[in-house]
Write an enzyme that holds these catalytic residues in place. Structure first.
Site, PDB file in Angstrom:
ATOM      1  N   SER A 163      -9.587   1.681   3.363  1.00 25.50           N
ATOM      2  CA  SER A 163      -8.796   2.453   2.435  1.00 25.50           C
ATOM      3  C   SER A 163      -7.759   1.637   1.655  1.00 25.50           C
ATOM      4  O   SER A 163      -7.222   2.130   0.664  1.00 25.50           O
ATOM      5  CB  SER A 163      -8.068   3.550   3.216  1.00 25.50           C
ATOM      6  OG  SER A 163      -7.186   2.987   4.157  1.00 25.50           O
TER       7      SER A 163
ATOM      8  N   SER B  47      -9.552  -0.701   7.567  1.00 25.57           N
ATOM      9  CA  SER B  47      -9.080  -0.591   6.184  1.00 25.57           C
ATOM     10  C   SER B  47      -8.375  -1.810   5.618  1.00 25.57           C
ATOM     11  O   SER B  47      -8.054  -1.827   4.435  1.00 25.57           O
ATOM     12  CB  SER B  47      -8.141   0.593   6.046  1.00 25.57           C
ATOM     13  OG  SER B  47      -8.892   1.763   5.971  1.00 25.57           O
TER      14      SER B  47
ATOM     15  N   LYS C  99       0.848  -1.208   0.000  1.00 25.67           N
ATOM     16  CA  LYS C  99       0.000   0.000   0.000  1.00 25.67           C
ATOM     17  C   LYS C  99       0.875   1.247   0.000  1.00 25.67           C
ATOM     18  O   LYS C  99       1.878   1.308   0.723  1.00 25.67           O
ATOM     19  CB  LYS C  99      -0.888  -0.024   1.247  1.00 25.67           C
ATOM     20  CG  LYS C  99      -1.898   1.104   1.334  1.00 25.67           C
ATOM     21  CD  LYS C  99      -2.756   0.962   2.599  1.00 25.67           C
ATOM     22  CE  LYS C  99      -3.807   2.039   2.722  1.00 25.67           C
ATOM     23  NZ  LYS C  99      -4.627   1.901   3.963  1.00 25.67           N
TER      24      LYS C  99
END
Ligand code: GLN
Length: 478
Positions: free
Chosen positions: A155, A179, A80
């Site tokens: 997210s 997330s 990420k």
């Protein structure tokens, strides 16, 4: 022909040992496949071709010398883009960091590579990890690989989508309020939020420091357990990382969960009448058939969790985001008369709407006069929520719950209603507030073919029980 989408960590290990393909061949194919698939999902923001090939060459050299290539030897990993990578752009999904190239690696990244992992690219996410749908990225939303008109969750939507579409075997995400688990549930993969302090946050861009965790995504429980084993453990660079020994999670998966006591929280399941609820109940039946003892429990302060989270998380975010001032990080607004204007214009142009909303809310709850009424009170409520779990774990070994009230929703569907979006996290933020390990394991699909995840939560530092349950379930259910 290598099919990256079908590979597991173990399969790669065997194939490399048997010389069926080399790590460089695997990395080359993973990069080709990921770049070819990316226009469909926008899961990756950038690829690290040179770095991946260099890492793969190291693995091949080790094998050629007869050495162990490492637990993750040759495994394609996606990371990420809130986790810093030395020399590789790390944007946090924000215009403010569009051209930011970090001078160091996060500890989790270092450990992945030291174990032979091959980082192929950085994944899209909501700006500074704020969101539940990946629509807050400055670089466009991610599409759910299972249903391209729907969000992948957020997210960490890019990491979940990368693993679901099969372009990476495992991925790293971050979880502050759900997330990792929520996008895992929406995309039909495994997502793990370890105990707070289990994994070093060094190099994880801070959103809400007392809640932030790095966590693994994988297609199997075993792979998620293996990846956590690699990144977990005390790190002198993060004083909140815990000096607690890390067990061999993958070796503990014995498929014997007979006699384990499971709690079903009344507050999570009573109102859940949707298809997601039915699938969770079926999952619980499966666990019962494996010999688990199931009982209803109560987590009485659950109702306050969303409000409590959005006070604490925004307060911490408003402080953490203060560093993006146009001086120290890349983006600076080009037309300011005074220093104060420069700050104002940089932040005004650089941050997206959600970050601004949170900075304003967070600054408000921390301001003199409101601090006691909001922030301090939220901290007290957080302690009550943590106590609910402590008391529950005196009666049960694990808690089983939904991850999200609904499956993946349509792109744009909740964009105009931030409050509705915040409610996506109703079942995930309690685990973060309490700091306990929790994960999402796929438990079936709705009639429309949308994946649903079941959440398993355990005591602090007892990831082993969580993985054993999830693994036993995965092998019975599939
Ligand atoms: N969706 C939650 C939020 O917007 C959680 C985000 C996260 O876990 N990083 O804050």
């Amino acid at each position: 022909m290598i099919n990256v989408a079908n590979l597991t960590i173990e399969a790669i290990r065997e194939a490399l040992a048997a010389r069926r393909f080399s790590a460089v061949e695997l990395a080359t194919e993973a990069l080709r496949f990921a770049e070819a698939e990316n226009p469909k999902t926008n899961a990756y923001l950038h690829f690290c071709t040179e770095r991946a090939l260099a890492a793969a060459r190291t693995v091949d050299d080790r094998i050629a010398r007869g050495e162990d290539p490492g637990v993750l030897g040759g495994v394609p990993v996606a990371v990420k883009d809130v986790i810093v990578t030395r020399g590789v752009r790390t944007t946090c999904g924000s215009r403010l960091l569009e051209h930011y190239i970090p001078p160091y690696d996060a500890t989790a990244v270092q450990r992945v590579e030291a174990a032979g992992g091959v980082i192929i690219g950085k994944t899209n996410c909501d700006e500074f990890a704020m969101g539940s749908s990946n629509e807050n990225s400055a670089f466009g939303p991610v599409r759910n690989p299972v249903a391209p008109d729907r969000v992948p969750g957020g997210s960490s939507g890019g990491s979940a989508a990368a693993v679901a579409q099969g372009t990476a075997v495992v991925a790293l995400g971050s979880d502050t309020g759900g997330s990792v688990r929520q996008p895992a549930s929406f995309c039909g993969v495994v997502g793990v939020t370890p105990t707070y302090g289990r994994v070093s946050r060094y190099g994880l861009t801070a959103f809400a420091s007392s809640l932030d965790h790095i966590g693994p995504f994988a297609r199997t429980v075993k792979d998620s357990a293996t990846l956590l084993g690699v990144i977990a453990g005390r790190d002198p660079c993060d004083s909140t990382s815990a000096p607690v020994p890390v067990p061999d999670y993958a070796a503990a998966l014995d498929r014997n969960v007979k006699g384990l006591k499971l709690g079903l929280p009344r507050e999570y399941l009573n109102d859940l009448t949707s298809e997601s609820g039915d699938l969770i109940h079926r999952g619980v039946d499966t666990l019962r058939s494996l010999g688990c003892e199931v009982r209803e429990i109560s987590l009485p302060n659950t109702d306050y969790a969303v409000a409590c989270y959005y006070i604490i998380a925004t307060a911490e975010a408003s402080s953490n985001l203060a560093r993006y001032d146009g001086v120290r990080y890349t983006f600076r607004s080009g037309h300011s008369e005074t220093l104060a204007d420069m700050y104002r214009n940089t932040r005004g142009e650089g941050f997206g709407a959600e970050c601004k909303r949170r900075i304003m809310l967070g600054t408000y709850v921390l301001s003199a006069g409101y601090y006691d009424a909001y922030y301090l009170k939220a901290q007290k409520v957080r302690a009550l929520i943590a106590r609910d779990f402590q008391e529950a774990f005196q009666q049960v070994d694990a808690i089983v719950a939904p991850v999200s009230p609904f499956p993946a929703f349509k792109l744009g569907e909740k964009l105009d209603d931030p409050l509705e979006m915040y409610l996506s996290d109703i079942y995930t933020i309690t685990g973060d507030l309490a700091g306990i390990p929790c994960m999402s394991v796929p438990c079936g699909k709705t009639a429309d073919g949308l994946p649903v995840g079941m959440q398993i939560l355990t005591r602090h530092f007892d990831e082993t029980t969580m993985f054993r349950l999830a693994d036993a379930y995965e092998h019975t259910h599939n």
